[in-house]
Motif scaffolding. Structure first.
Motif, mmCIF file in Angstrom:
data_model
loop_
_atom_site.group_PDB
_atom_site.id
_atom_site.type_symbol
_atom_site.label_atom_id
_atom_site.label_comp_id
_atom_site.label_asym_id
_atom_site.label_seq_id
_atom_site.Cartn_x
_atom_site.Cartn_y
_atom_site.Cartn_z
ATOM 1 N N THR A 172 -35.741 18.327 14.964
ATOM 2 C CA THR A 172 -34.351 18.987 15.677
ATOM 3 C C THR A 172 -33.197 18.878 15.102
ATOM 4 O OG1 THR A 172 -36.404 19.588 16.870
ATOM 5 C CG2 THR A 172 -33.953 20.177 16.996
ATOM 6 N N MET A 173 -33.087 17.107 14.963
ATOM 7 C CA MET A 173 -31.606 16.388 14.689
ATOM 8 C C MET A 173 -31.534 16.629 13.783
ATOM 9 S SD MET A 173 -28.787 15.721 15.955
ATOM 10 C CE MET A 173 -28.918 14.145 17.123
ATOM 11 N N GLU A 174 -32.539 16.823 12.830
ATOM 12 C CA GLU A 174 -32.140 16.095 11.162
ATOM 13 C C GLU A 174 -31.890 17.669 10.405
ATOM 14 O OE1 GLU A 174 -32.197 13.819 8.596
ATOM 15 O OE2 GLU A 174 -32.731 12.654 9.981
ATOM 16 N N GLU A 175 -32.075 18.693 11.149
ATOM 17 C CA GLU A 175 -32.279 20.308 10.508
ATOM 18 C C GLU A 175 -31.291 20.454 11.334
ATOM 19 O OE1 GLU A 175 -35.210 22.685 12.480
ATOM 20 O OE2 GLU A 175 -36.895 21.863 10.737
ATOM 21 N N LEU A 176 -30.768 19.866 12.523
ATOM 22 C CA LEU A 176 -29.283 20.536 12.700
ATOM 23 C C LEU A 176 -28.151 19.496 12.701
ATOM 24 C CD1 LEU A 176 -26.627 21.582 15.128
ATOM 25 C CD2 LEU A 176 -27.394 19.477 16.354
ATOM 26 N N LEU A 177 -28.623 18.448 11.579
ATOM 27 C CA LEU A 177 -27.575 17.830 10.916
ATOM 28 C C LEU A 177 -26.814 18.246 9.352
ATOM 29 C CD1 LEU A 177 -28.348 13.481 11.620
ATOM 30 C CD2 LEU A 177 -26.339 15.318 12.261
ATOM 31 N N ALA A 178 -28.506 18.532 8.652
ATOM 32 C CA ALA A 178 -28.249 19.808 7.478
ATOM 33 C C ALA A 178 -27.275 20.733 7.692
ATOM 34 C CB ALA A 178 -29.635 20.021 7.235
ATOM 35 N N ALA A 179 -27.544 21.568 9.157
ATOM 36 C CA ALA A 179 -26.826 22.938 8.666
ATOM 37 C C ALA A 179 -25.498 22.926 8.633
ATOM 38 C CB ALA A 179 -27.793 23.767 10.404
ATOM 39 N N MET A 180 -24.569 21.461 9.653
ATOM 40 C CA MET A 180 -23.523 20.773 9.681
ATOM 41 C C MET A 180 -22.706 20.444 8.656
ATOM 42 S SD MET A 180 -23.970 18.653 13.924
ATOM 43 C CE MET A 180 -21.627 18.361 13.326
ATOM 44 N N GLU A 181 -24.021 20.026 7.984
ATOM 45 C CA GLU A 181 -23.379 19.446 6.739
ATOM 46 C C GLU A 181 -23.305 20.948 5.787
ATOM 47 O OE1 GLU A 181 -21.405 17.238 3.517
ATOM 48 O OE2 GLU A 181 -22.063 16.859 5.264
ATOM 49 N N LYS A 182 -23.855 21.943 5.400
ATOM 50 C CA LYS A 182 -23.914 22.800 4.693
ATOM 51 C C LYS A 182 -22.919 23.581 5.478
ATOM 52 C CE LYS A 182 -25.975 27.200 3.408
ATOM 53 N NZ LYS A 182 -27.113 28.174 4.203
ATOM 54 N N VAL A 183 -22.539 23.642 6.918
ATOM 55 C CA VAL A 183 -20.935 24.018 7.573
ATOM 56 C C VAL A 183 -19.928 23.503 6.768
ATOM 57 C CG1 VAL A 183 -19.469 25.249 9.350
ATOM 58 C CG2 VAL A 183 -22.314 25.667 9.791
ATOM 59 N N LYS A 184 -20.090 22.518 6.724
ATOM 60 C CA LYS A 184 -18.595 20.929 6.118
ATOM 61 C C LYS A 184 -18.562 22.165 5.011
ATOM 62 C CE LYS A 184 -17.382 16.959 5.489
ATOM 63 N NZ LYS A 184 -17.793 15.229 5.585
ATOM 64 N N GLN A 185 -19.473 22.353 3.847
ATOM 65 C CA GLN A 185 -19.539 21.987 2.491
ATOM 66 C C GLN A 185 -18.299 23.809 2.640
ATOM 67 O OE1 GLN A 185 -22.919 21.689 0.720
ATOM 68 N NE2 GLN A 185 -23.097 19.447 0.931
ATOM 69 N N GLU A 186 -18.953 24.500 3.283
ATOM 70 C CA GLU A 186 -18.249 25.925 3.070
ATOM 71 C C GLU A 186 -16.999 25.599 3.741
ATOM 72 O OE1 GLU A 186 -21.716 28.728 5.263
ATOM 73 O OE2 GLU A 186 -22.946 28.433 3.790
ATOM 74 N N LEU A 187 -16.392 24.990 4.491
ATOM 75 C CA LEU A 187 -15.336 24.904 4.841
ATOM 76 C C LEU A 187 -14.845 24.399 3.796
ATOM 77 C CD1 LEU A 187 -15.871 23.960 8.763
ATOM 78 C CD2 LEU A 187 -14.831 26.325 7.958
ATOM 79 N N GLU A 188 -14.569 23.514 3.252
ATOM 80 C CA GLU A 188 -14.076 22.304 2.224
ATOM 81 C C GLU A 188 -13.842 23.514 0.862
ATOM 82 O OE1 GLU A 188 -16.292 19.191 1.159
ATOM 83 O OE2 GLU A 188 -15.563 18.050 2.972
ATOM 84 N N SER A 189 -15.417 24.443 0.657
ATOM 85 C CA SER A 189 -15.200 25.531 0.056
ATOM 86 C C SER A 189 -13.476 26.537 0.298
ATOM 87 C CB SER A 189 -16.392 25.482 -0.256
ATOM 88 O OG SER A 189 -16.239 27.170 -1.507
ATOM 89 N N MET A 190 -13.995 26.291 1.476
ATOM 90 C CA MET A 190 -12.885 28.057 2.249
ATOM 91 C C MET A 190 -11.609 27.669 2.093
ATOM 92 S SD MET A 190 -15.205 29.996 5.470
ATOM 93 C CE MET A 190 -13.894 30.465 5.323
ATOM 94 N N LYS A 191 -11.506 25.955 1.893
ATOM 95 C CA LYS A 191 -9.950 25.885 2.277
ATOM 96 C C LYS A 191 -9.700 25.436 0.857
ATOM 97 C CE LYS A 191 -8.173 21.008 3.284
ATOM 98 N NZ LYS A 191 -7.423 19.828 3.916
ATOM 99 N N ALA A 192 -10.060 25.456 -0.345
ATOM 100 C CA ALA A 192 -9.779 24.893 -1.589
ATOM 101 C C ALA A 192 -9.272 25.933 -1.962
ATOM 102 C CB ALA A 192 -11.745 24.710 -2.421
ATOM 103 N N ARG A 193 -10.110 27.122 -1.561
ATOM 104 C CA ARG A 193 -10.285 29.009 -2.126
ATOM 105 C C ARG A 193 -8.439 29.271 -1.454
ATOM 106 N NH1 ARG A 193 -15.108 29.977 -1.296
ATOM 107 N NH2 ARG A 193 -15.177 30.991 0.728
ATOM 108 N N LEU A 194 -8.448 28.801 0.164
ATOM 109 C CA LEU A 194 -7.357 29.113 0.903
ATOM 110 C C LEU A 194 -6.510 28.896 -0.351
ATOM 111 C CD1 LEU A 194 -6.016 30.548 2.348
ATOM 112 C CD2 LEU A 194 -6.665 28.522 4.362
ATOM 113 N N SER A 195 -6.496 27.364 -0.428
ATOM 114 C CA SER A 195 -4.951 26.070 -1.592
ATOM 115 C C SER A 195 -4.608 27.552 -2.970
ATOM 116 C CB SER A 195 -5.547 25.320 -1.756
ATOM 117 O OG SER A 195 -4.297 24.447 -2.399
#
Length: 67
Positions: free
Chosen positions: A13-36
């Motif tokens: 469960t912890m691994e799944e949570l960490l993987a989901a959090m990493e995916k969200v982090k990558q999506e946020l970084e991508s959104m930040k790059a598009r916004l910039s």
């Protein structure tokens, strides 16, 4: 009172949570790059509009001087 899910913690469960959090982090970084990129594009367009407005003002003044 402790939540029942917390009592049944498991590493998977912890691994799944960490993987989901990493995916969200990558999506946020991508959104930040598009916004910039969008902000840069808007700044360039605003600068172009400012130049066009100045040229238009100059032309209007020239026309008025001719009258």
């Amino acid at each position: 009172m402790t939540h029942p899910k917390l009592l049944s913690f498991n590493p998977e469960t912890m691994e799944e949570l960490l993987a989901a959090m990493e995916k969200v982090k990558q999506e946020l970084e991508s959104m930040k790059a598009r916004l910039s990129s969008t902000q840069q594009s808007l700044a360039e367009k605003e600068a172009h509009l400012t130049t066009l407005r100045a040229e238009r003002r100059k032309h209007l003044e020239e026309v008025l001087e001719m009258k």
